[in-house]
Design a protein around this motif. Structure first.
Motif, mmCIF file in Angstrom:
data_model
loop_
_atom_site.group_PDB
_atom_site.id
_atom_site.type_symbol
_atom_site.label_atom_id
_atom_site.label_comp_id
_atom_site.label_asym_id
_atom_site.label_seq_id
_atom_site.Cartn_x
_atom_site.Cartn_y
_atom_site.Cartn_z
ATOM 1 N N ALA A 1 47.283 49.958 50.841
ATOM 2 C CA ALA A 1 46.109 49.789 51.379
ATOM 3 C C ALA A 1 45.001 48.295 50.896
ATOM 4 C CB ALA A 1 45.481 51.313 51.842
ATOM 5 N N TYR A 2 44.477 47.556 52.382
ATOM 6 C CA TYR A 2 43.266 46.257 50.992
ATOM 7 C C TYR A 2 42.247 47.153 51.799
ATOM 8 C CZ TYR A 2 44.050 43.611 55.228
ATOM 9 O OH TYR A 2 44.048 43.062 56.344
ATOM 10 N N HIS A 3 41.148 46.582 51.093
ATOM 11 C CA HIS A 3 39.984 46.712 51.252
ATOM 12 C C HIS A 3 39.834 45.093 50.755
ATOM 13 C CE1 HIS A 3 35.895 47.616 50.502
ATOM 14 N NE2 HIS A 3 35.371 46.215 49.671
ATOM 15 N N ALA B 1 49.714 50.645 45.046
ATOM 16 C CA ALA B 1 48.715 50.848 43.727
ATOM 17 C C ALA B 1 47.602 49.997 45.676
ATOM 18 C CB ALA B 1 48.640 49.806 43.350
ATOM 19 N N PRO B 2 45.631 50.019 45.330
ATOM 20 C CA PRO B 2 45.172 49.670 46.226
ATOM 21 C C PRO B 2 45.584 48.223 45.780
ATOM 22 C CG PRO B 2 44.965 51.675 44.876
ATOM 23 C CD PRO B 2 45.543 51.016 44.639
ATOM 24 N N VAL B 3 44.617 47.725 47.081
ATOM 25 C CA VAL B 3 44.641 46.117 47.100
ATOM 26 C C VAL B 3 42.696 46.009 47.364
ATOM 27 C CG1 VAL B 3 44.566 43.688 48.128
ATOM 28 C CG2 VAL B 3 46.701 45.664 47.781
ATOM 29 N N VAL B 4 42.437 44.789 46.624
ATOM 30 C CA VAL B 4 41.365 44.124 46.955
ATOM 31 C C VAL B 4 42.133 42.659 47.615
ATOM 32 C CG1 VAL B 4 40.900 42.857 44.895
ATOM 33 C CG2 VAL B 4 39.101 43.393 45.920
ATOM 34 N N ASP B 5 41.181 42.769 48.183
ATOM 35 C CA ASP B 5 41.359 42.035 49.692
ATOM 36 C C ASP B 5 39.828 40.435 49.437
ATOM 37 O OD1 ASP B 5 41.228 39.607 51.315
ATOM 38 O OD2 ASP B 5 41.912 40.679 52.992
ATOM 39 N N PHE B 6 40.185 39.317 48.889
ATOM 40 C CA PHE B 6 38.838 38.440 48.383
ATOM 41 C C PHE B 6 39.421 37.227 48.464
ATOM 42 C CE2 PHE B 6 37.754 35.737 44.579
ATOM 43 C CZ PHE B 6 36.953 34.978 44.270
ATOM 44 N N GLU B 7 37.872 37.426 50.175
ATOM 45 C CA GLU B 7 39.018 35.770 50.407
ATOM 46 C C GLU B 7 37.567 34.785 51.037
ATOM 47 O OE1 GLU B 7 40.483 36.340 54.417
ATOM 48 O OE2 GLU B 7 41.404 37.701 53.440
ATOM 49 N N VAL B 8 36.229 36.324 50.629
ATOM 50 C CA VAL B 8 34.355 34.778 50.789
ATOM 51 C C VAL B 8 33.828 34.992 49.543
ATOM 52 C CG1 VAL B 8 35.085 35.957 53.923
ATOM 53 C CG2 VAL B 8 33.665 37.733 51.688
ATOM 54 N N THR B 9 33.224 33.862 48.897
ATOM 55 C CA THR B 9 32.489 34.320 48.312
ATOM 56 C C THR B 9 30.826 34.558 48.819
ATOM 57 O OG1 THR B 9 32.230 31.592 48.677
ATOM 58 C CG2 THR B 9 33.717 32.651 46.691
ATOM 59 N N ASN B 10 30.296 34.470 49.609
ATOM 60 C CA ASN B 10 29.231 34.482 50.914
ATOM 61 C C ASN B 10 28.202 33.861 49.286
ATOM 62 O OD1 ASN B 10 30.819 37.699 50.805
ATOM 63 N ND2 ASN B 10 30.011 35.929 52.132
ATOM 64 N N GLY B 11 28.470 32.851 48.514
ATOM 65 C CA GLY B 11 27.226 31.889 48.465
ATOM 66 C C GLY B 11 27.110 32.383 47.194
ATOM 67 N N GLN B 12 28.159 33.793 46.636
ATOM 68 C CA GLN B 12 27.373 34.355 45.041
ATOM 69 C C GLN B 12 27.941 33.727 43.790
ATOM 70 O OE1 GLN B 12 25.414 36.932 45.461
ATOM 71 N NE2 GLN B 12 25.600 35.996 47.319
ATOM 72 N N VAL C 1 46.011 54.043 38.478
ATOM 73 C CA VAL C 1 47.027 52.744 38.735
ATOM 74 C C VAL C 1 46.279 51.398 39.064
ATOM 75 C CG1 VAL C 1 47.217 52.339 41.310
ATOM 76 C CG2 VAL C 1 49.624 51.507 39.785
ATOM 77 N N ARG C 2 47.203 49.933 38.300
ATOM 78 C CA ARG C 2 46.088 49.004 38.738
ATOM 79 C C ARG C 2 45.961 48.182 39.329
ATOM 80 N NH1 ARG C 2 46.308 45.331 33.024
ATOM 81 N NH2 ARG C 2 44.761 47.564 32.917
ATOM 82 N N PRO C 3 45.253 48.229 39.887
ATOM 83 C CA PRO C 3 45.505 47.408 41.874
ATOM 84 C C PRO C 3 45.230 46.089 41.536
ATOM 85 C CG PRO C 3 43.397 48.358 40.889
ATOM 86 C CD PRO C 3 43.329 48.478 39.900
ATOM 87 N N ILE C 4 46.162 45.729 42.856
ATOM 88 C CA ILE C 4 46.865 43.755 43.389
ATOM 89 C C ILE C 4 45.619 43.812 43.632
ATOM 90 C CG2 ILE C 4 48.141 43.141 44.819
ATOM 91 C CD1 ILE C 4 49.437 45.643 44.809
ATOM 92 N N ILE C 5 45.386 42.465 43.013
ATOM 93 C CA ILE C 5 44.240 41.429 43.636
ATOM 94 C C ILE C 5 44.928 39.791 44.508
ATOM 95 C CG2 ILE C 5 43.022 39.512 43.448
ATOM 96 C CD1 ILE C 5 42.633 40.218 40.712
ATOM 97 N N TYR C 6 44.897 40.018 46.136
ATOM 98 C CA TYR C 6 45.433 39.243 46.842
ATOM 99 C C TYR C 6 44.181 38.676 46.700
ATOM 100 C CZ TYR C 6 45.816 37.553 51.522
ATOM 101 O OH TYR C 6 46.019 36.639 52.668
#
Length: 219
Positions: free
Chosen positions: A80-82, A109-120, A142-147
């Motif tokens: 599953a991803y967020h 393991a859970p996944v964080v889906d990181f594909e936008v920066t939104n100007g931060q 469990v150690r999460p996965i970075i996408y």
């Protein structure tokens, strides 16, 4: 890299890898999981699927519960991803995922889906991701996965969050030398695949480690 065009899937596949899978979200609409499970072409069978669960601090994917249940029934290894928004509170985002997703033994393991920066700022993004990852790891043990993609990896992940397993989206590459070979587990190599039972185009992935290392990124 040994690429082969597999007509049924509509794309070239990197055949040096033996474990192929897909990822899906509500954009793929209602899925006929029986058709997905039965699909096999030129010796390639789908073995895993990542399903979108949540986004930001409050949103959830309307097809998640059904996709999650059916993926399990279909004997596909599931994850599953967020979808992460850098402008939203990272703890609230982690709690949004935790509320929706119950993991079982054998799931990814859970996944964080990181594909936008939104100007931060870089600092806001890196620290926010770190908080999300730590909160999730403490809950699921469990150690999460970075996408992420190649550009965001180079700017934010490399040198900052190197301890986490990596799932990279890179459609241009013929090799994966730009990424840490000790942390790179999954490679999304195409967005343009076709799978029976799924409307529209589908993201295709491979597991790039030795097959016996799959357990390292699962419960």
């Amino acid at each position: 890299m040994d690429w082969r065009y597999v007509r049924a899937f509509g794309i070239r596949l990197p055949m040096r890898y033996g474990i192929h899978g897909i990822d899906v979200s509500r954009h793929n609409d209602r899925i006929n999981w029986k058709d997905v499970r039965q699909m096999e072409a030129e010796g390639v069978r789908l073995q895993f699927v990542f399903v979108k669960a949540t986004e930001g601090a409050t949103m959830s994917d309307k097809h998640f519960d059904k996709n999650w249940r059916e993926a399990k029934k279909s004997n596909l290894r599931r994850g599953a991803y967020h979808f992460y928004h850098p402008t939203r509170d990272p703890i609230k985002q982690a709690k949004n995922f935790i509320r929706r997703v119950e993991l079982s033994s054998g799931d990814f393991a859970p996944v964080v889906d990181f594909e936008v920066t939104n100007g931060q700022s870089d600092e806001t993004i890196i620290e926010g991701l770190r908080l999300w990852l730590q909160t999730i790891e403490a809950h699921y043990n469990v150690r999460p996965i970075i996408y992420t993609n190649g550009n965001l990896y180079k700017r934010y992940i490399k040198g900052n969050l190197d301890d986490y397993p990596l799932w990279i989206a890179d459609y241009s590459t013929k090799h994966l030398r730009a990424y840490d070979p000790d942390q790179l587990y999954l490679w999304q190599h195409s967005q343009n695949g076709w799978v029976k039972g799924i409307k529209g185009q589908v993201d295709f992935n491979v597991f790039v480690m030795d097959e016996n290392r799959m357990q390292e990124i699962c419960l």
